[in-house]
Write a protein that holds these residues in place. Structure first.
Motif, mmCIF file in Angstrom:
data_model
loop_
_atom_site.group_PDB
_atom_site.id
_atom_site.type_symbol
_atom_site.label_atom_id
_atom_site.label_comp_id
_atom_site.label_asym_id
_atom_site.label_seq_id
_atom_site.Cartn_x
_atom_site.Cartn_y
_atom_site.Cartn_z
ATOM 1 N N HIS A 300 51.812 -37.375 24.074
ATOM 2 C CA HIS A 300 52.163 -38.183 25.236
ATOM 3 C C HIS A 300 50.914 -38.465 26.045
ATOM 4 N N ALA A 301 50.970 -39.516 26.832
ATOM 5 C CA ALA A 301 49.845 -39.834 27.700
ATOM 6 C C ALA A 301 49.809 -38.813 28.829
ATOM 7 N N PRO A 302 48.702 -38.068 28.979
ATOM 8 C CA PRO A 302 48.646 -37.033 30.005
ATOM 9 C C PRO A 302 48.730 -37.596 31.412
ATOM 10 N N ALA A 303 49.566 -36.970 32.246
ATOM 11 C CA ALA A 303 49.696 -37.379 33.648
ATOM 12 C C ALA A 303 48.649 -36.646 34.486
ATOM 13 N N THR A 304 48.531 -37.055 35.734
ATOM 14 C CA THR A 304 47.520 -36.441 36.598
ATOM 15 C C THR A 304 47.837 -34.980 36.891
ATOM 16 N N GLU A 305 49.107 -34.570 36.705
ATOM 17 C CA GLU A 305 49.495 -33.181 36.933
ATOM 18 C C GLU A 305 49.851 -32.489 35.623
ATOM 19 N N ASP A 306 49.341 -33.002 34.521
ATOM 20 C CA ASP A 306 49.711 -32.490 33.199
ATOM 21 C C ASP A 306 49.367 -30.999 33.075
ATOM 22 N N ILE A 307 50.336 -30.221 32.615
ATOM 23 C CA ILE A 307 50.152 -28.779 32.560
ATOM 24 C C ILE A 307 49.127 -28.364 31.498
ATOM 25 N N GLY A 308 49.196 -29.008 30.329
ATOM 26 C CA GLY A 308 48.292 -28.629 29.252
ATOM 27 C C GLY A 308 46.893 -29.193 29.392
ATOM 28 N N ARG A 309 46.803 -30.440 29.838
ATOM 29 C CA ARG A 309 45.505 -31.118 29.915
ATOM 30 C C ARG A 309 44.767 -30.877 31.224
ATOM 31 N N ILE A 310 45.503 -30.571 32.280
ATOM 32 C CA ILE A 310 44.873 -30.469 33.596
ATOM 33 C C ILE A 310 44.997 -29.052 34.189
ATOM 34 N N LYS A 340 37.183 -21.168 14.454
ATOM 35 C CA LYS A 340 36.107 -21.175 15.453
ATOM 36 C C LYS A 340 36.593 -20.861 16.863
ATOM 37 N N TYR A 341 37.920 -20.781 17.039
ATOM 38 C CA TYR A 341 38.460 -20.570 18.380
ATOM 39 C C TYR A 341 38.687 -19.087 18.664
ATOM 40 N N ASP A 342 38.468 -18.720 19.919
ATOM 41 C CA ASP A 342 38.711 -17.355 20.373
ATOM 42 C C ASP A 342 40.150 -17.175 20.834
ATOM 43 N N LEU A 343 40.833 -18.281 21.082
ATOM 44 C CA LEU A 343 42.231 -18.233 21.517
ATOM 45 C C LEU A 343 42.862 -19.608 21.375
ATOM 46 N N ILE A 344 44.124 -19.620 20.952
ATOM 47 C CA ILE A 344 44.919 -20.849 20.933
ATOM 48 C C ILE A 344 46.047 -20.692 21.938
ATOM 49 N N ILE A 345 46.213 -21.683 22.807
ATOM 50 C CA ILE A 345 47.322 -21.675 23.770
ATOM 51 C C ILE A 345 48.282 -22.792 23.372
ATOM 52 N N GLN A 346 49.445 -22.396 22.922
ATOM 53 C CA GLN A 346 50.450 -23.280 22.357
ATOM 54 C C GLN A 346 51.498 -23.654 23.407
ATOM 55 N N CYS A 347 51.955 -24.905 23.412
ATOM 56 C CA CYS A 347 53.034 -25.298 24.318
ATOM 57 C C CYS A 347 54.352 -24.666 23.868
ATOM 58 N N GLY A 348 55.420 -24.940 24.587
ATOM 59 C CA GLY A 348 56.711 -24.340 24.255
ATOM 60 C C GLY A 348 57.236 -24.706 22.882
ATOM 61 N N GLY A 349 56.822 -25.872 22.373
ATOM 62 C CA GLY A 349 57.204 -26.260 21.019
ATOM 63 C C GLY A 349 58.567 -26.899 20.895
ATOM 64 N N CYS A 350 59.081 -27.478 21.988
ATOM 65 C CA CYS A 350 60.441 -28.025 21.949
ATOM 66 C C CYS A 350 60.571 -29.206 20.989
ATOM 67 N N MET A 351 59.467 -29.889 20.670
ATOM 68 C CA MET A 351 59.538 -31.072 19.820
ATOM 69 C C MET A 351 59.369 -30.769 18.331
ATOM 70 N N LEU A 352 59.096 -29.507 18.002
ATOM 71 C CA LEU A 352 58.920 -29.120 16.606
ATOM 72 C C LEU A 352 59.991 -28.124 16.187
ATOM 73 N N THR A 353 60.169 -27.976 14.889
ATOM 74 C CA THR A 353 61.114 -26.991 14.386
ATOM 75 C C THR A 353 60.533 -25.592 14.529
ATOM 76 N N ARG A 354 61.408 -24.601 14.489
ATOM 77 C CA ARG A 354 60.945 -23.215 14.552
ATOM 78 C C ARG A 354 60.034 -22.915 13.366
ATOM 79 N N LYS A 355 60.367 -23.442 12.194
ATOM 80 C CA LYS A 355 59.521 -23.209 11.013
ATOM 81 C C LYS A 355 58.118 -23.733 11.249
ATOM 82 N N ASN A 356 58.019 -24.904 11.857
ATOM 83 C CA ASN A 356 56.719 -25.518 12.115
ATOM 84 C C ASN A 356 55.887 -24.634 13.058
#
Length: 390
Positions: A300-310, A340-356
């Motif tokens: 999605h296009a990030p909003a000015t208050e976007d939780i993940g991007r901002i 190469k990453y020291d940590l991954i922060i994942q969103c809630g995942g509501c748009m993907l299946t549990r398997k994904n």
């Protein structure tokens, strides 16, 4: 309203080019879902189709590009096709000749995914070729069905065997947290990031499940939160909030009321909460030279208050310094190289299946890359992680 794609079982059809995958899908669904042709490589990208599939109910059939295309474009298609394995709850592998090295590679990579093999073109395969296929598959404990899409034979038997592979039901959102007649208050800020005239999927699904559980459900914006508490005859048994306002809601909640967030609930129902909690501990090792990936599932296009991007990046850089590297990835797949990453922060995942989502977590765990999620991250930075229910 049609069931969201993220809540449907995904059945992935894999096999070499011109093995009959698309024709098989059309027979399984009794509809012309996929384009078919005698020319190799007709399916140039994965095609997803929502259908009803007998006792499995609403599913998504995934018609993937064929394996074995040795062109440069074919290599990219095959790479994408193999990524789709992360989405599939059930895998159907179509074999049409004795050279099955690529198919065996896929089968061996699917340790936990239910799978079945369809040997197609049995009307023209010689006895010797069939025997070669069976010899190569003899050590694998997988159901094998002989079919012919040309003659329309074996299709009903294959359909019945696919239905038998139905995975266990997903964990429910409020499992262990809400019972019949419980009073549940949902705090749902409607900021600039909120969609116009509709609720986001986690909110809508939470309300529906709470109604199914015969709970007493109320929803309120943050601005009216205190007014709602004052007007209630008894404290809510459970308060669910948007993670962004965790602290504000916590500070004013009744002592008796349990608190969690939509993101944490989905982390539990869609992901592996144990891995996510382990991932939170990685914050103690993060410094200004670390690399963090923020992984969103929806594009999605990030909003000015976007939780993940901002908002989350601001929290990270405030604590660890402006030089901290924070990368972003949106969509169904993680980057090819996550080591190469020291940590991954994942969103809630509501748009993907549990398997994904579980495939993402398993991949990170196998590479020993810590992974956590938005809600737990915010609770950690707000210093209330030990005060919420999971």
């Amino acid at each position: 309203m049609e069931l969201a794609r993220a809540n449907r079982l995904h059945i992935g059809i894999f096999g070499k080019v011109n093995s009959g995958k698309s024709s098989l899908i059309n027979l399984l669904t009794n509809r012309e879902v996929s384009l078919i042709s005698d020319k190799e490589g007709t399916t140039t990208d994965s095609v997803y189709k929502n259908i009803e599939f007998g006792a499995l109910g609403p599913v998504v059939l995934m018609d993937t590009p064929g394996l074995g295309d040795k062109t440069e474009l074919g290599f990219l298609r095959e790479k994408r096709s193999k990524k789709d394995l992360e989405r599939a709850d059930i895998v159907l592998i179509v074999i049409s000749d004795p050279e099955i090295s690529e198919e065996l590679e896929i089968i061996k990579s699917l340790k936990k995914t239910p799978k079945i093999i369809a040997i197609n073109k049995c009307d023209i395969l010689s006895h010797e070729d069939k025997q070669k296929i069976y010899d190569k598959l003899k050590d694998l404990k997988i159901k094998i069905i002989e079919i012919s899409v040309k003659e329309n034979t074996g299709i009903e038997k294959l359909r019945s065997e696919i239905i038998k592979l139905k995975p266990e039901e997903e964990i429910q959102i409020f499992e262990g947290l809400a019972r019949e007649k419980d009073l549940v208050l949902l705090v749902m800020p409607q900021d600039i990031a909120a969609p116009q005239k509709r609720l986001i999927l986690p909110q809508a699904e939470s309300i529906r499940e709470l109604l199914d559980r015969n709970c007493l459900v109320m929803a309120v914006k943050l601005e009216e939160y205190e007014d709602m508490l004052e007007n209630l005859k008894r404290p809510p048994n459970l308060i669910v909030t948007d993670s962004q306002v965790f602290k504000e809601v916590f500070e004013k909640k009744p002592k008796e009321s349990k608190l969690t967030s939509f993101s944490v609930l989905f982390a539990k129902s869609k992901g592996n909460i144990k891995s996510y909690m382990e991932g939170v501990r990685a914050f103690s090792k993060i410094n200004k030279d670390s690399k963090i990936l923020i992984a969103e599932c929806c594009a999605h296009a990030p909003a000015t208050e976007d939780i993940g991007r901002i908002k989350i990046p601001k929290m990270l850089k405030k604590k660890f310094g402006e030089d901290l590297q924070v990368d972003f990835q949106s969509g169904a797949f993680l980057p090819d190289d996550i080591s190469k990453y020291d940590l991954i922060i994942q969103c809630g995942g509501c748009m993907l299946t549990r398997k994904n989502i579980l495939s993402r977590i398993d991949r990170a765990d196998n590479l020993q890359v810590p992974i956590t999620n938005y809600g737990l991250t915010i609770a950690y930075f707000k210093e209330i992680l030990d005060k919420i229910v999971i």
